[in-house]
Write a protein that holds these residues in place. Structure first.
Motif, PDB file in Angstrom:
ATOM      1  N   GLU A  42       0.831  -1.204   0.000  1.00 57.48           N
ATOM      2  CA  GLU A  42       0.000   0.000   0.000  1.00 57.48           C
ATOM      3  C   GLU A  42       0.868   1.258   0.000  1.00 57.48           C
ATOM      4  O   GLU A  42       0.574   2.229  -0.708  1.00 57.48           O
ATOM      5  CB  GLU A  42      -0.930  -0.002   1.212  1.00 57.48           C
ATOM      6  N   LEU A  43       1.936   1.249   0.793  1.00 57.81           N
ATOM      7  CA  LEU A  43       2.809   2.423   0.837  1.00 57.81           C
ATOM      8  C   LEU A  43       3.477   2.670  -0.515  1.00 57.81           C
ATOM      9  O   LEU A  43       3.636   3.821  -0.937  1.00 57.81           O
ATOM     10  CB  LEU A  43       3.866   2.252   1.931  1.00 57.81           C
ATOM     11  N   LYS A  44       3.852   1.615  -1.204  1.00 61.01           N
ATOM     12  CA  LYS A  44       4.465   1.790  -2.525  1.00 61.01           C
ATOM     13  C   LYS A  44       3.479   2.387  -3.519  1.00 61.01           C
ATOM     14  O   LYS A  44       3.857   3.182  -4.386  1.00 61.01           O
ATOM     15  CB  LYS A  44       4.995   0.451  -3.038  1.00 61.01           C
ATOM     16  N   ARG A  45       2.201   2.010  -3.409  1.00 62.88           N
ATOM     17  CA  ARG A  45       1.194   2.603  -4.301  1.00 62.88           C
ATOM     18  C   ARG A  45       1.086   4.108  -4.052  1.00 62.88           C
ATOM     19  O   ARG A  45       0.956   4.902  -4.977  1.00 62.88           O
ATOM     20  CB  ARG A  45      -0.171   1.941  -4.070  1.00 62.88           C
ATOM     21  N   ILE A  46       1.129   4.488  -2.779  1.00 62.55           N
ATOM     22  CA  ILE A  46       1.082   5.919  -2.453  1.00 62.55           C
ATOM     23  C   ILE A  46       2.318   6.615  -3.004  1.00 62.55           C
ATOM     24  O   ILE A  46       2.233   7.702  -3.587  1.00 62.55           O
ATOM     25  CB  ILE A  46       0.977   6.116  -0.928  1.00 62.55           C
ATOM     26  N   ARG A  47       3.475   5.976  -2.832  1.00 55.76           N
ATOM     27  CA  ARG A  47       4.727   6.557  -3.332  1.00 55.76           C
ATOM     28  C   ARG A  47       4.667   6.741  -4.844  1.00 55.76           C
ATOM     29  O   ARG A  47       5.148   7.766  -5.370  1.00 55.76           O
ATOM     30  CB  ARG A  47       5.901   5.646  -2.954  1.00 55.76           C
ATOM     31  N   HIS A  48       4.090   5.799  -5.561  1.00 54.16           N
ATOM     32  CA  HIS A  48       3.971   5.930  -7.013  1.00 54.16           C
ATOM     33  C   HIS A  48       3.082   7.108  -7.382  1.00 54.16           C
ATOM     34  O   HIS A  48       3.381   7.856  -8.318  1.00 54.16           O
ATOM     35  CB  HIS A  48       3.402   4.644  -7.613  1.00 54.16           C
ATOM     36  N   ARG A  49       1.983   7.273  -6.655  1.00 54.29           N
ATOM     37  CA  ARG A  49       1.096   8.400  -6.956  1.00 54.29           C
ATOM     38  C   ARG A  49       1.800   9.729  -6.695  1.00 54.29           C
ATOM     39  O   ARG A  49       1.644  10.687  -7.463  1.00 54.29           O
ATOM     40  CB  ARG A  49      -0.192   8.293  -6.132  1.00 54.29           C
ATOM     41  N   VAL A  50       2.577   9.787  -5.610  1.00 49.81           N
ATOM     42  CA  VAL A  50       3.323  11.014  -5.317  1.00 49.81           C
ATOM     43  C   VAL A  50       4.387  11.254  -6.386  1.00 49.81           C
ATOM     44  O   VAL A  50       4.515  12.355  -6.934  1.00 49.81           O
ATOM     45  CB  VAL A  50       3.980  10.931  -3.920  1.00 49.81           C
ATOM     46  N   GLY A  51       5.157  10.210  -6.712  1.00 54.95           N
ATOM     47  CA  GLY A  51       6.264  10.358  -7.647  1.00 54.95           C
ATOM     48  C   GLY A  51       5.831  10.679  -9.059  1.00 54.95           C
ATOM     49  O   GLY A  51       6.553  11.366  -9.793  1.00 54.95           O
ATOM     50  N   HIS A  52       4.643  10.197  -9.456  1.00 56.53           N
ATOM     51  CA  HIS A  52       4.162  10.423 -10.816  1.00 56.53           C
ATOM     52  C   HIS A  52       3.087  11.499 -10.883  1.00 56.53           C
ATOM     53  O   HIS A  52       2.401  11.636 -11.895  1.00 56.53           O
ATOM     54  CB  HIS A  52       3.647   9.110 -11.408  1.00 56.53           C
ATOM     55  N   VAL A  53       2.966  12.259  -9.791  1.00 58.98           N
ATOM     56  CA  VAL A  53       2.078  13.429  -9.742  1.00 58.98           C
ATOM     57  C   VAL A  53       0.652  13.055 -10.139  1.00 58.98           C
ATOM     58  O   VAL A  53       0.017  13.715 -10.959  1.00 58.98           O
ATOM     59  CB  VAL A  53       2.610  14.582 -10.632  1.00 58.98           C
TER      60      VAL A  53
END
Length: 370
Positions: free
Chosen positions: A143-154
């Motif tokens: 779940e944290l990686k999914r959040i990180r992807h959303r942050v990183g890819h704006v």
């Protein structure tokens, strides 16, 4: 609009405060940053994205800080040898000299989140007490990686992203307290035969014989040498080397002061930065050098001598008007990631309870066992 950001990024009163009052530091952001955030939201950025990014920043920077201290405590100056994945990116970044900042020398900052988590997983014994139960930690990573992807890819944040991050930060409160408090739970080794104790506690090092009393009598500068143990360290005896143990050489100046930029410049010029874990810059009259006992005791003993010489060399009887505490912190943090000021590493100890380390609604009310 500014009021919205203040609500998102407000500082929370310490746990246990019964006033029911939340307060906002009016200087939480400079004018340019406030305008940038306000205009971004006005032009389509979801306000929730600011909150998600702020909480992610807290989470990932904390994990990097923790990884740095634990890896240095375990491996000493050889710690970067297990982080080769970040070397290429760091080398590329350093070619842009005009963009180098205080974090550019930290190889952990060049690891992807997945790589950082892999380092933690591969050295779980160093992190177990500072994180949550391993099965819960591992299960939360997807779940944290999914959040990180959303942050990183704006991408737009999910409506629950902020809550998930804040729950994770709440769960990490106790471990963060243990990591910080153990750093500041000091003791003085006595009767051991390691090079640091013999050299500086027993005054057998040539510079200890020559400079310790001279520094206090002539310069009003006092050296206090102490040690601390990381929560995962099991050895009770100070050996050489001693993974899991940190040495802290603290200098208190009565009538003199040091400038943080001048001090760091001299540290680098003397080649001391490679063995230094932290330079704790409390204020102009109190600085502390932290070393990992995983390194050679002879090298640490020599480094303490260089540290004493350096503090004396850069100290001055009179300086321009001392900056206030916030100015000092800002200057110190701009020097290098190893320069610590206004951080849990130099503030939190067994007496700073109750406390919240992340301001995400959690906290620690009593000293946990470790």
């Amino acid at each position: 609009m500014i009021a919205h950001f203040e609500r998102v990024l407000r500082k929370i009163m310490p746990v246990g405060d019964d006033s029911g009052t939340e307060w906002v530091d009016e200087d939480w952001a400079d004018a340019e940053s406030r305008i940038a955030m306000e205009e971004a939201v006005r032009n389509g950025m979801p306000p929730r994205a600011l909150g998600v990014f702020a909480r992610w920043w807290q989470l990932e920077t904390w994990l990097r800080d923790l990884a740095y201290v634990e890896l240095r405590a375990r491996y000493g100056r050889e710690w970067e040898g297990i982080l080769k994945a970040g070397l290429g990116r760091q080398a590329q970044d350093l070619t842009f000299g005009h963009m180098v900042n205080s974090s550019s020398s930290n190889i952990l900052g060049y690891l992807d989140y997945s790589q950082l988590i892999r380092v933690i997983s591969d050295h779980w014994d160093l992190f177990e007490k500072a994180l949550i139960h391993r099965s819960a930690w591992d299960g939360r990573q997807e779940e944290l990686k999914r959040i990180r992807h959303r942050v990183g890819h704006v991408r737009w944040p999910h409506s629950d992203d902020l809550h998930r991050l804040e729950q994770t930060l709440r769960d990490l409160e106790q471990g963060a307290f243990m990591a910080f408090a153990s750093y500041n739970r000091r003791f003085m080794p006595m009767g051991t035969a390691d090079a640091v104790t013999a050299g500086w506690m027993n005054r057998q090092h040539p510079k200890a014989k020559r400079l310790v009393d001279h520094a206090e009598e002539r310069y009003g500068t006092r050296l206090i040498l102490e040690a601390s143990r990381r929560p995962w360290a099991t050895a009770q005896q100070v050996d050489d080397p001693a993974p899991g143990l940190l040495w802290h050489a603290s200098f208190t100046l009565r009538s003199r002061s040091v400038g943080i930029f001048e001090l760091w410049r001299e540290i680098v010029a003397r080649g001391m930065d490679s063995i230094l874990v932290h330079l704790v810059a409390n204020d102009q009259k109190h600085v502390e050098f932290t070393f990992s006992a995983a390194d050679s005791g002879d090298e640490i003993s020599d480094a303490i001598g260089y540290a004493l010489e350096t503090v004396l060399a850069v100290s001055r009887l009179s300086l321009p008007e001392a900056p206030d505490y916030q100015q000092w912190q800002s200057r110190a943090r701009s020097v290098d990631f190893r320069v610590i000021s206004g951080s849990g590493w130099n503030i939190v100890d067994d007496s700073t309870l109750p406390i919240t380390n992340f301001g995400a609604g959690g906290g620690v009310g009593r000293i946990p066992a470790w």
